[in-house]
Write a protein that holds these residues in place. Structure first.
Motif, PDB file in Angstrom:
ATOM      1  N   ARG A 185      -5.704   5.973 -16.799  1.00  0.00           N
ATOM      2  CA  ARG A 185      -5.384   6.399 -15.557  1.00  0.00           C
ATOM      3  C   ARG A 185      -3.635   5.734 -15.851  1.00  0.00           C
ATOM      4  O   ARG A 185      -2.848   7.204 -15.657  1.00  0.00           O
ATOM      5  CB  ARG A 185      -5.170   5.797 -14.611  1.00  0.00           C
ATOM      6  CG  ARG A 185      -4.094   6.558 -13.150  1.00  0.00           C
ATOM      7  CD  ARG A 185      -4.623   6.172 -11.222  1.00  0.00           C
ATOM      8  NE  ARG A 185      -3.269   6.895 -10.671  1.00  0.00           N
ATOM      9  CZ  ARG A 185      -4.066   6.898  -9.113  1.00  0.00           C
ATOM     10  NH1 ARG A 185      -4.948   5.969  -8.884  1.00  0.00           N
ATOM     11  NH2 ARG A 185      -2.824   7.479  -8.717  1.00  0.00           N
ATOM     12  N   ASN A 217      -7.530  10.932 -13.362  1.00  0.00           N
ATOM     13  CA  ASN A 217      -7.697   9.717 -14.260  1.00  0.00           C
ATOM     14  C   ASN A 217      -6.074   9.590 -15.251  1.00  0.00           C
ATOM     15  O   ASN A 217      -6.776   9.078 -16.262  1.00  0.00           O
ATOM     16  CB  ASN A 217      -8.686   8.904 -14.295  1.00  0.00           C
ATOM     17  CG  ASN A 217      -8.698   7.030 -14.577  1.00  0.00           C
ATOM     18  OD1 ASN A 217      -8.377   6.679 -13.648  1.00  0.00           O
ATOM     19  ND2 ASN A 217      -9.020   6.603 -15.148  1.00  0.00           N
ATOM     20  N   ARG A 263     -10.356  14.382 -17.704  1.00  0.00           N
ATOM     21  CA  ARG A 263     -10.111  13.097 -17.721  1.00  0.00           C
ATOM     22  C   ARG A 263      -9.783  11.908 -18.551  1.00  0.00           C
ATOM     23  O   ARG A 263     -10.005  11.979 -19.156  1.00  0.00           O
ATOM     24  CB  ARG A 263     -11.933  12.353 -17.497  1.00  0.00           C
ATOM     25  CG  ARG A 263     -11.920  11.070 -16.907  1.00  0.00           C
ATOM     26  CD  ARG A 263     -13.525  10.455 -16.998  1.00  0.00           C
ATOM     27  NE  ARG A 263     -14.085  11.301 -16.030  1.00  0.00           N
ATOM     28  CZ  ARG A 263     -15.839  11.353 -16.505  1.00  0.00           C
ATOM     29  NH1 ARG A 263     -16.289  10.671 -17.039  1.00  0.00           N
ATOM     30  NH2 ARG A 263     -16.543  11.993 -15.329  1.00  0.00           N
ATOM     31  N   GLN A 298      -6.804   2.485 -11.000  1.00  0.00           N
ATOM     32  CA  GLN A 298      -8.297   3.182 -12.217  1.00  0.00           C
ATOM     33  C   GLN A 298      -9.305   4.216 -11.098  1.00  0.00           C
ATOM     34  O   GLN A 298     -10.220   3.552 -10.127  1.00  0.00           O
ATOM     35  CB  GLN A 298      -8.769   2.783 -12.357  1.00  0.00           C
ATOM     36  CG  GLN A 298      -8.348   1.563 -13.666  1.00  0.00           C
ATOM     37  CD  GLN A 298      -7.600   2.953 -14.581  1.00  0.00           C
ATOM     38  OE1 GLN A 298      -7.749   4.126 -15.590  1.00  0.00           O
ATOM     39  NE2 GLN A 298      -5.849   2.348 -15.149  1.00  0.00           N
ATOM     40  N   ARG A 299      -9.737   5.406 -11.430  1.00  0.00           N
ATOM     41  CA  ARG A 299     -11.433   6.173 -11.156  1.00  0.00           C
ATOM     42  C   ARG A 299     -12.461   5.111 -10.994  1.00  0.00           C
ATOM     43  O   ARG A 299     -12.570   4.490 -11.670  1.00  0.00           O
ATOM     44  CB  ARG A 299     -10.902   7.031 -11.535  1.00  0.00           C
ATOM     45  CG  ARG A 299     -12.704   7.989 -11.573  1.00  0.00           C
ATOM     46  CD  ARG A 299     -12.715   8.503 -12.557  1.00  0.00           C
ATOM     47  NE  ARG A 299     -13.945   9.497 -12.314  1.00  0.00           N
ATOM     48  CZ  ARG A 299     -15.172   9.186 -13.399  1.00  0.00           C
ATOM     49  NH1 ARG A 299     -14.834   7.860 -14.135  1.00  0.00           N
ATOM     50  NH2 ARG A 299     -16.854   9.479 -12.951  1.00  0.00           N
ATOM     51  N   TYR A 315      -7.647  10.738  -7.893  1.00  0.00           N
ATOM     52  CA  TYR A 315      -6.500   9.199  -9.245  1.00  0.00           C
ATOM     53  C   TYR A 315      -5.758   9.809 -10.196  1.00  0.00           C
ATOM     54  O   TYR A 315      -5.886   9.418 -11.402  1.00  0.00           O
ATOM     55  CB  TYR A 315      -7.587   9.188  -9.616  1.00  0.00           C
ATOM     56  CG  TYR A 315      -8.342   7.614  -8.715  1.00  0.00           C
ATOM     57  CD1 TYR A 315      -8.273   6.597  -8.701  1.00  0.00           C
ATOM     58  CD2 TYR A 315      -9.812   8.950  -8.231  1.00  0.00           C
ATOM     59  CE1 TYR A 315      -9.419   5.879  -7.183  1.00  0.00           C
ATOM     60  CE2 TYR A 315     -10.663   8.235  -7.175  1.00  0.00           C
ATOM     61  CZ  TYR A 315     -10.117   6.379  -6.638  1.00  0.00           C
ATOM     62  OH  TYR A 315     -11.069   6.315  -6.115  1.00  0.00           O
TER      63      TYR A 315
END
Length: 356
Positions: free
Chosen positions: A13, A39, A9, A328-329, A88
């Motif tokens: 992002r 992301n 992650r 963004q996530r 994402y």
């Protein structure tokens, strides 16, 4: 050593970037089951952006893991990756594919963006049953926006925005990968518009101006899709490589303002059904419907043609303009990681209406 249930992650992002600098092959390769990429951005690679695959041979991975140039992979030697998710993710200006699931099952590709790919932005290939959902993604400035090859059964393409590619979406069968022919995908609620791009890489087979193409696929369902502004054809169904296009159902879509709205280029009708698509132009003419088409349904005779268009020259994948910042996530960067277990979960096709 392969590790399962990895969650990779990015904290931002748009700022966490895996950059191949046009020197490295794949950006992120995932062979561990139930793993996640989310992301972050992956760009400028000479093969793929993100690759999910059961292919563990690094030489094959370096060539793309699937596709032309070698014999179909031995599915016993390379059993499919089970469990994957891309959420994402921004993928742009990678040579072949942006987000690539090949020999992989039980996955989700969602809320992602892909542009500037000389093959396709998002690709799902060689899986049966796929048990995969591709939803809420945006693809543009690719040779093909969203591509499916020899991917069948429990495959859903839902609510994606496929705009401004040279070809919007394709469902194909071929002999370059195992598990052909392609069949029984469900394509619902997608926006497939203006796929006549002159600012992206050329499509290898010369396709241009096509919204949704089905090459040798069968028993697929297309419903509640908006397909407009594609200069050659809205839907183009045709036989390829000895695989007939047959028993596909195209119903309840809005297909207008294309060069030709519905085209059946196959040698014969093959049981394909069309109903309630708001279309104005078809090629060739309608024939009597079959019982499977239902009330108001009809078939096409086969041998139709798309409108003639002149395709502008494409550009190198290296030169496609980068995208704007992407959303963004949800949640915080340090929220608990969730591996790709039990995917895709319950698929609610009814939640995806015809786009406005």
């Amino acid at each position: 050593m392969k590790t399962d249930q990895v969650v990779l992650r990015g904290t931002d992002r748009n700022k966490v970037v895996v950059d191949g600098e046009f020197r490295r092959g794949n950006g992120i390769t995932v062979t561990g089951a139930q793993s996640v990429v989310e992301n972050l951005t992956v760009r400028n690679h000479l093969v793929n952006g993100v690759l999910f695959t059961g292919v563990t041979d690094t030489q094959l991975q370096a060539r793309g893991a699937g596709g032309a140039g070698y014999d179909p992979l031995d599915t016993a030697k390379f059993p499919p990756l089970k469990g994957f998710r891309a959420s994402y993710v921004t993928a742009y200006n990678n040579a072949l594919y942006g987000i690539y699931a090949f020999d992989a099952r039980e996955g989700v590709i969602e809320h992602s963006y892909a542009s500037g790919h000389a093959d396709s932005g998002i690709y799902v290939g060689q899986c049966r049953p796929c048990s995969t959902v591709v939803r809420h993604n945006s693809v543009e400035h690719n040779a093909v926006g969203l591509e499916v090859t020899n991917a069948s059964e429990s495959l859903h393409l839902l609510g994606n925005t496929v705009h401004g590619n040279r070809v919007g979406m394709t469902l194909n069968s071929n002999d370059l990968e195992a598990l052909g022919p392609q069949h029984t995908a469900v394509v619902v609620g997608n926006r497939v518009t203006d796929n006549n791009d002159g600012a992206g890489p050329e499509q290898a087979e010369g396709g241009y101006g096509i919204g949704i193409g089905v090459g040798g696929g069968s028993r697929n369902t297309f419903a509640r899709n908006l397909v407009t502004g594609n200069r050659a054809a809205g839907f183009l169904l045709q036989d390829v490589q000895g695989y007939p296009v047959r028993d596909n159902t195209v119903h309840g879509n809005r297909v207008r303002g294309n060069g030709v709205d519905l085209v059946l280029g196959a040698a014969g009708a093959g049981g394909n059904c069309f109903a309630g698509n708001a279309e104005r132009t078809v090629s060739p003419g309608r024939t009597a419907g079959t019982a499977r088409c239902g009330s108001g349904g009809y078939a096409l005779a086969g041998g139709g043609r798309a409108a003639e268009v002149v395709a502008p020259p494409g550009v190198s994948f290296r030169r496609v303009l980068p995208p704007p910042a992407q959303p963004q996530r949800p949640g915080t960067a340090d929220s608990a990681p969730v591996p790709a277990k039990g995917l895709p979960g319950t698929v609610r096709v009814q939640d995806f209406p015809l786009p406005g």
